[in-house]
Scaffold this active site. Structure first.
Site, PDB file in Angstrom:
ATOM      1  N   ILE A 153       0.838  -1.213   0.000  1.00  0.00           N
ATOM      2  CA  ILE A 153       0.000   0.000   0.000  1.00  0.00           C
ATOM      3  C   ILE A 153       0.866   1.254   0.000  1.00  0.00           C
ATOM      4  O   ILE A 153       0.600   2.212  -0.733  1.00  0.00           O
ATOM      5  CB  ILE A 153      -0.962  -0.010   1.205  1.00  0.00           C
ATOM      6  CG1 ILE A 153      -1.938  -1.176   1.073  1.00  0.00           C
ATOM      7  CG2 ILE A 153      -1.719   1.310   1.309  1.00  0.00           C
ATOM      8  CD1 ILE A 153      -2.825  -1.394   2.278  1.00  0.00           C
ATOM      9  N   ARG A 233      -3.944   1.362  10.806  1.00  0.00           N
ATOM     10  CA  ARG A 233      -4.449   0.753  12.034  1.00  0.00           C
ATOM     11  C   ARG A 233      -4.406   1.787  13.152  1.00  0.00           C
ATOM     12  O   ARG A 233      -3.407   2.498  13.312  1.00  0.00           O
ATOM     13  CB  ARG A 233      -3.576  -0.454  12.441  1.00  0.00           C
ATOM     14  CG  ARG A 233      -3.768  -1.676  11.566  1.00  0.00           C
ATOM     15  CD  ARG A 233      -5.082  -2.398  11.879  1.00  0.00           C
ATOM     16  NE  ARG A 233      -5.329  -3.513  10.973  1.00  0.00           N
ATOM     17  CZ  ARG A 233      -6.188  -3.486   9.953  1.00  0.00           C
ATOM     18  NH1 ARG A 233      -6.873  -2.383   9.706  1.00  0.00           N
ATOM     19  NH2 ARG A 233      -6.368  -4.542   9.200  1.00  0.00           N
ATOM     20  N   GLU A 262     -12.698   1.220  18.112  1.00  0.00           N
ATOM     21  CA  GLU A 262     -13.659   1.592  17.076  1.00  0.00           C
ATOM     22  C   GLU A 262     -15.029   1.037  17.438  1.00  0.00           C
ATOM     23  O   GLU A 262     -15.133  -0.153  17.757  1.00  0.00           O
ATOM     24  CB  GLU A 262     -13.191   1.065  15.716  1.00  0.00           C
ATOM     25  CG  GLU A 262     -11.886   1.730  15.303  1.00  0.00           C
ATOM     26  CD  GLU A 262     -11.351   1.263  13.946  1.00  0.00           C
ATOM     27  OE1 GLU A 262     -11.978   0.386  13.334  1.00  0.00           O
ATOM     28  OE2 GLU A 262     -10.309   1.766  13.520  1.00  0.00           O
ATOM     29  N   HIS A 280     -13.459   4.330   9.425  1.00  0.00           N
ATOM     30  CA  HIS A 280     -12.824   3.119   8.880  1.00  0.00           C
ATOM     31  C   HIS A 280     -13.366   2.765   7.491  1.00  0.00           C
ATOM     32  O   HIS A 280     -13.936   1.695   7.276  1.00  0.00           O
ATOM     33  CB  HIS A 280     -13.018   1.928   9.836  1.00  0.00           C
ATOM     34  CG  HIS A 280     -11.941   0.890   9.653  1.00  0.00           C
ATOM     35  ND1 HIS A 280     -11.380   0.206  10.705  1.00  0.00           N
ATOM     36  CD2 HIS A 280     -11.311   0.439   8.538  1.00  0.00           C
ATOM     37  CE1 HIS A 280     -10.460  -0.633  10.245  1.00  0.00           C
ATOM     38  NE2 HIS A 280     -10.411  -0.493   8.927  1.00  0.00           N
TER      39      HIS A 280
END
Lengths: 320, 585
Positions: A153, A233, A262, A280
């Site tokens: 990523i 994260r 979360e 998210h």
């Protein structure tokens, strides 16, 4: 023979279409099963496909008499008892790259939004104000982006940022120098990345070393007025320390898609004006969901057929 | 305002807030006052004292205001447009107007991608949902960019930058731009299509054109109807390009997935129904609003104002000027061996004897005479160069064409040599009409042999004439002995050059044509153009050290001016009105 697959969480249509096209596979999608129901159904199936909702523990896995594969459509496998699966010779696999493009795109979306105050500018205009002088932004062109964690990523983000005229530097102790050189990225020690970057984006996995990677100490090493983006994260950031740095102006702004807890109830970051929050959504595009579905379906069926074993987390279970 | 002023320095008034770095830069070179809260009356009262004015869009510079600007020579506006200045009135008063046309390009391109991504990932709604204490990622699923199609309407500076960035996201780019050449489209890896095809195929449509009568409401009901219901529209260009009522109707009817708008038809603010629409992202005209764009604009304008005075502040007693070496360019080919020889000699002697003659153009200084000298100076790495400057309308400036005498070469061999070149053919012609034919049929030149035969040199179709001409002249210069003449009478020339084989006669070039060629980056063959310049300045003998020194251009020019003044006072400058013959050339 026909392989039977149980899908116990909602899977995208693209994956189901693929299964329907395979002659040697049949499947049932049964969502919202209780543990008892799952234990009752599972013995009839060769594979189980889940997302984050189903939690296959030792008891469930033991019930899967024919079970050979558990496929997680997505990345995180904390809901699976991998040890139990390994004991029973059940392969556990995920789709680590299916979300990557969506995550890289969300990173750029947040970076551009923070640079130009897009969301507060929108809110102000929608509220009937015309207050353009409050929204003087900054350009990405010519700025330095620091990528912490230069995996798949991180590299996708680097390529996009370079198209915006950004200089990209990265910290990743597990990546070879040549990989970075090929991508025109400088791999530097953490302290140098922190000191040079106008924007810092996190793309590391959570390990004991990376937990609270952004803390009071690393924040102090950053450029004054740096901007932090986290689409990876929540556990990578010490939220108390970041909130303090944002209040002092040491960090000019942040954009956060993930949180320690979360939903992030009670997070000190929620009430700060210079933080852009999203719930998210890094992997949340229709394309990514389709891709996650089709990739896990392909991987699971290939493993059942014994033709390929991709992204197996407990490799000792792969049949010789 | 300071009480004392350096009386040598041009005075500049900055009347709108500009970036501090640009102010500092101006202050290094010029006498600067910053007065950003002046009333119109105060500005009118102050303006006569200034040589330069620096503004943004806030100060509107009208013909009226300029009536008071007796000393004003330059206006710098630190914005991309010129709509706050009456440019015609300024030009009529011989006032130069400069601005920063490119300064907002990246700011707008980045905002365009920013809005596109914000739309695709529903950022404002994601943020407000979370701030309201909800956690509903499923409801906020977005759209990916990779593999999608972006349609760019208007492919100018900004459109191109948008394309580059979109391509890095793996998007396919379609463009609609009337004058786009296929080569340019290919180079940018975009596909050129007509507007309706673009609207029908694009997942995202972004507008990057100016607002003119033809583009007003370019995107109306009919155009919106061509777009896919899943498509998004982005407008960071001009409000009037989109029919807002039609857009609202399309959004309400779910015939369009969403719109992101930074500009609105009504400059005073958009309609509430549009900006409050649940599928619209709207920002208040912040496209060019970055600190970087403001700095870039101010610095660009500051540099232009500084350069302007560095070069022109001194009323020269002779048209000599020290200019940046990189701004000097030749119009003809030069012989690299001669350049090397001259560079070596200049290095040994340490002086420039005779300055190159140049013409001032928008792109810099085009060398009329002295391509070898100016190239040698560039080769020596001198940052600045001394030149004698002419403008296209200098009285007495003439352009003549040299003809080439080819000597000591057999006719058959010459015909073989030139006839064998790949991109021309030789056509035997009639001596009586060849001159007209050359003009009429666009020949490169003609050859007249001493036996009276004449051959026209014609370029083959699709051959660049200049390239062909350059190859032709270098072919015979390489092998034969060549001289130059202004005379085209072969009989007379034969007396002068008994070993002459042929005369090469070129079409007559005009000054405009030469400038055109040079600005297009091409070069004429060496030794065809002959500029006759009135009052050529010779034997300046300027020390190269002066040019090499690391001092601002302005200081060097002032030094030059003082030196010329001193020479004049001491009677060391002599002027000859007569055309002259030199026997030692």
């Amino acid at each position: 023979m026909t392989y039977k697959i149980l899908i116990s969480d909602k899977l995208g249509q693209a994956g189901l279409d693929r299964l329907a096209a395979m002659e040697d596979v049949s499947y049932d999608m049964l969502t919202g099963l209780s543990k008892v129901e799952l234990i009752e159904k599972l013995p009839a199936y060769d594979a189980l496909i889940i997302r984050s909702g189903t939690r296959p523990d030792a008891e469930i896995i033991a019930a899967g008499e024919r079970l050979k594969v558990i496929g997680r459509a997505g990345i995180g496998v904390d809901n699976v008892d991998i040890e139990a699966a390994t004991r029973h010779g059940v392969m556990v696999m995920n789709t680590p790259h299916a979300n990557s493009v969506a995550t890289a795109e969300q990173t750029m979306a947040l970076m551009l939004a923070v640079a130009r105050h897009t969301v507060p500018a929108h809110n102000s205009l929608a509220a009937g104000e015309w207050a353009r002088s409050q929204f003087v932004g900054m350009e990405l062109d010519g700025k330095t982006l620091g990528v912490l964690g230069f995996g798949y990523i991180g590299r996708l983000v680097a390529r996009r940022a370079q198209a915006f005229g950004m200089r990209v530097v990265a910290y990743d102790p597990y990546v070879a120098e040549e990989t970075a050189v090929d991508l025109n990225v400088s791999l530097l020690p953490l302290a140098n990345v922190l000191a040079q970057s106008d924007f810092i984006t996190l793309h590391a996995v959570v390990t004991p070393e990376t937990t609270n990677l952004i803390n009071a100490d690393t924040l102090a090493q950053m450029k004054n007025g740096a901007i932090i983006i986290n689409v990876a994260r929540g556990k990578l950031i010490d939220e108390q320390a970041l909130a303090a740095a944002l209040q002092r102006g040491k960090v000019a702004a942040a954009a956060l898609d993930v949180y320690q807890k979360e939903p992030p109830e009670g997070s000190p970051l929620l009430d700060l004006p210079n933080v852009l929050h999203t719930p998210h959504l890094g992997a949340s595009t229709r394309e990514a969901q389709d891709r996650v579905g089709s990739e896990i379906v392909e991987q699971v069926v290939d493993a059942l057929r014994g033709t390929a074993f991709r992204n197996v987390i407990n490799q000792s279970t792969i049949p010789a | 305002m300071p009480l004392t002023h350096d009386k040598h320095l041009p005075r500049i008034l900055i009347c709108d807030p500009i970036h501090a770095e640009a102010i500092a830069k101006l202050q290094e070179h010029l006498d600067v006052d910053v007065q950003t809260d002046l009333t119109r009356e105060e500005l009118v009262a102050l303006l006569p004292r200034y040589d330069g004015l620096v503004a943004r869009r806030h100060t509107v510079i009208t013909a009226d205001l300029l009536q008071h600007a007796f000393r004003l020579k330059i206006i710098g506006v630190a914005v991309p447009t010129l709509d706050s200045v009456d440019v015609t009135a300024a030009r009529a008063r011989d006032i130069t107007v400069v601005n920063a046309p490119d300064a907002n390009t990246l700011a707008v391109a980045e905002l365009t991608l920013g809005l596109l991504l914000a739309m695709a990932r529903r950022l404002p709604w994601a943020e407000s949902s979370l701030r309201q204490g909800q956690w509903e990622p499923r409801r906020l699923t977005g759209t990916g960019l990779s593999g999608k199609t972006l349609g760019i309407v208007g492919f100018g500076r900004i459109g191109r930058q948008v394309a580059l960035r979109a391509q890095a996201f793996g998007m396919k780019v379609l463009v609609n731009q009337p004058e786009l050449t296929p080569e340019l489209a290919l180079e940018a890896s975009v596909e050129q299509v007509d507007l309706y095809a673009l609207l029908a195929a694009a997942d995202f449509v972004t507008l990057h054109l100016p607002l003119v009568p033809e583009t007003h409401n370019l995107i109306g009901a009919a155009q919106l109807a061509r777009m896919m219901p899943s498509a998004y529209l982005i407008n960071t260009a001009q409000g009037g390009l989109v029919d807002e009522a039609a857009l609202l109707a399309a959004l309400d009817a779910e015939r369009l997935a969403g719109a992101a708008l930074d500009v609105f038809a009504d400059a005073d603010g958009p309609t509430a129904a549009l900006v409050g629409h649940p599928r619209v992202i709207a920002t208040p005209g912040i496209g060019a609003f970055t600190e970087d764009a403001a700095r870039e604009a101010a610095e660009t304008v500051a540099e232009q104002v500084i350069d302007f005075f560095a070069i022109t502040q001194i009323d020269p007693i002779l048209p000599l000027r020290i200019v940046p070496a990189e701004r000097v360019f030749p119009h003809e080919l030069y012989d690299q061996k001669r350049v090397n020889r001259l560079a070596g000699r200049m290095e040994r002697e340490g002086v420039l004897k005779n300055p190159p003659i140049v013409m001032e153009t928008d792109a810099g200084y085009m060398v009329l005479d002295g391509a070898t000298r100016s190239t040698a100076m560039q080769q020596l790495g001198l940052p600045h160069m001394l030149v004698q400057v002419f403008s296209a309308d200098t009285e007495g400036l003439q352009l003549k064409t040299w003809y080439h005498i080819i000597r000591q070469m057999d006719k058959a061999a010459l015909l073989r040599l030139l006839g064998g070149l790949p991109d021309v053919r030789l056509v035997e012609s009639d001596a009586a009409t060849v001159k007209e034919d050359l003009f009429e049929y666009g020949g490169l030149c003609y050859l007249q042999f001493v036996d009276g035969s004449v051959f026209m040199v014609k370029p083959l179709p699709e051959v660049n004439h200049l390239d062909a001409l350059n190859r032709l002249t270098s072919a015979y210069i390489d092998v034969a002995h060549t001289d130059r003449t202004l005379n085209d009478d072969v009989v007379v020339l034969q007396h002068e050059y008994p070993d002459m084989s042929a005369l090469v006669v070129f079409p007559v070039y005009t000054v405009e044509r030469v400038i055109q060629v040079a600005l297009s980056g091409r070069r004429l063959p060496a030794g065809i153009t002959r500029f006759i310049v009135p009052g050529r300045i010779l034997r300046v003998n300027l020390e190269l050290e002066v040019l090499r020194a690391e001092r601002p251009l302005r200081e060097k020019n002032r030094w030059l001016h003082e030196r010329l003044m001193a020479k004049q006072t001491q009677g060391e400058i002599r002027y000859y009105a007569e055309p002259i013959y030199l026997l030692d050339e």
